[in-house]
Design an enzyme around this catalytic site. Structure first.
Site, PDB file in Angstrom:
ATOM      1  N   ASP B   7       0.795   3.919  -4.302  1.00 37.74           N
ATOM      2  CA  ASP B   7      -0.663   3.870  -4.213  1.00 37.74           C
ATOM      3  C   ASP B   7      -1.294   5.114  -4.866  1.00 37.74           C
ATOM      4  OD1 ASP B   7      -3.243   3.131  -3.282  1.00 37.74           O
ATOM      5  OD2 ASP B   7      -2.967   4.404  -1.503  1.00 37.74           O
ATOM      6  N   ASP B   9      -5.106   6.566  -4.151  1.00 34.17           N
ATOM      7  CA  ASP B   9      -5.991   7.401  -3.328  1.00 34.17           C
ATOM      8  C   ASP B   9      -5.302   7.887  -2.063  1.00 34.17           C
ATOM      9  OD1 ASP B   9      -7.982   7.008  -5.173  1.00 34.17           O
ATOM     10  OD2 ASP B   9      -8.735   5.211  -4.179  1.00 34.17           O
ATOM     11  N   ASP B 133      -0.950   4.740   1.977  1.00 34.88           N
ATOM     12  CA  ASP B 133      -1.514   5.322   3.205  1.00 34.88           C
ATOM     13  C   ASP B 133      -2.195   4.269   4.077  1.00 34.88           C
ATOM     14  OD1 ASP B 133      -3.521   5.197   1.115  1.00 34.88           O
ATOM     15  OD2 ASP B 133      -4.850   6.262   2.505  1.00 34.88           O
TER      16      ASP B 133
END
Lengths: 174, 174
Positions: B7, B9, B133
Site C-alpha cells: 500500500d 498512504d 494499514d
C-alpha cells in the site's frame, strides 16, 4: 456470477478515432481507419513514434474520447449478473490518470470507483475473464482472455474473439 | 519468490504528517500524532469530515508527501528477491492519481510502472501478500494480509502486524 475485467482503450473508449483525428491535424496527413488494419500508428510511422506517444499522453486526449457502440448498455446489463471491473493499463500514459477516471465516472456512472483498476501488468488482476484488445495481456493472466477486435489485432489468430459488444452480451448474458 | 503488494498512504508515503500540518493550518487547531492514536481525523472531528476529505483530495497534497522511514531501502532490497507491486486504493481520491504516480516515479524509481496498481477494492489483486494499514482490505483478499502499524489501527487486534520497514525486511529477506 463471474468476475469480468474489461479494458478501456479500443474496448469501451474510442481511442483510435481520436488518434487519427489528432494525427492528421498535427502532421498534415490524411489516414483513415483502413490504413490501421493489422498495424499500430506508431509502427506505420516509426520516425514519428515518439511524437505520436507524446500527442496521446495528455489529459485532453483521454478526457474527450467517444464511447464504443453499445458498450454502456451491455456493461450495465453485465453488472446485474456479474462483478464487473474496468481495468486499464493506464500507467502507459502517466499524465492521463485523472482524465481517465473522470471519463469513466461520466460515461459509466454505474461502475463504482471500487471496481476501477489502473495498472501496468494485468497478470496481477484476480478475475475470471479479461476482455482486452491486446493479447499480450493474456499471457500471464490466470483467468480466461477474450480478445476484443480492434484494427491493430485483426490479423492476430486467437480462438476466443469478440467483434462487438453484442458478442459480449451473447457470451455472458444467456 | 513471492508476489508482494504494498500500500502507499501511511505505509510508504507519510500521509498523516501532511494531514496534520494542513488541518492545523486550515482550521486553526493544534493537534499532534498523539491525538490520532486509534482514530482517524475525520472521526475525531465528524462535523469537519467533508472539509477534511476535500483538503486531502487535491494534487498538491499527494505530490508533496514525505517518504516513510527505511521504506525505500527495504523495498529496493525486496525487489531483488520478490515481485513487488505498489497497490493504492487511489480511487478514493480521484483528483490525485497523476500526482500519486509522479510521487512514486520520483521516490521509488526502481518500481516500474508495470508494477503499480491504483484501484478501489483490493480483493482484485492476485498477490501472495498485501502489506496495508487498513485491515478491511484483507477481508476478501485471497493472499495473506500483513497489517502495517499506523496510528489509526493501533487498537485493532491482528496477528500478522509489522511495526516498521525493519520488520518487513525480517519477514521477507531472511
Amino acid at each position: 456470477m463471474s468476475i469480468i475485467a474489461i479494458d478501456m482503450d479500443e474496448v469501451i473508449a474510442d481511442f483510435i478515432s481520436e488518434q487519427i483525428i489528432r494525427f492528421n491535424k498535427q502532421f498534415s496527413k490524411n489516414i483513415s481507419l483502413l490504413d490501421l488494419q493489422g498495424v499500430k500508428l506508431q509502427a506505420l510511422y516509426p520516425s514519428l513514434a515518439d511524437e505520436i506517444d507524446e500527442m496521446i499522453n495528455c489529459d485532453s486526449f483521454f478526457r474527450n474520447l467517444g464511447v464504443m457502440p453499445n458498450s454502456q448498455s451491455v456493461i450495465e446489463k453485465l453488472t446485474t449478473k456479474h462483478e464487473v471491473y474496468i481495468a486499464s493499463a493506464a500507467m502507459d500514459h502517466s499524465n492521463s490518470l485523472d482524465a481517465k477516471l473522470s471519463w469513466l465516472n461520466k460515461n459509466f456512472p454505474f461502475i463504482k470507483n471500487s471496481n476501477i483498476i489502473f495498472c501496468g501488468d494485468k497478470s496481477i488482476i484476480n478475475a475470471d475473464y479479461l476482455i482486452d484488445d491486446h493479447p499480450h495481456h493474456f499471457e500471464r493472466f490466470t483467468g480466461m482472455g477474450i480478445l476484443f477486435s480492434a484494427p491493430h489485432n485483426m490479423n492476430f489468430e486467437y480462438s476466443r474473439r469478440v467483434k462487438s459488444w453484442f458478442d459480449v452480451a451473447n457470451l455472458f448474458m444467456r
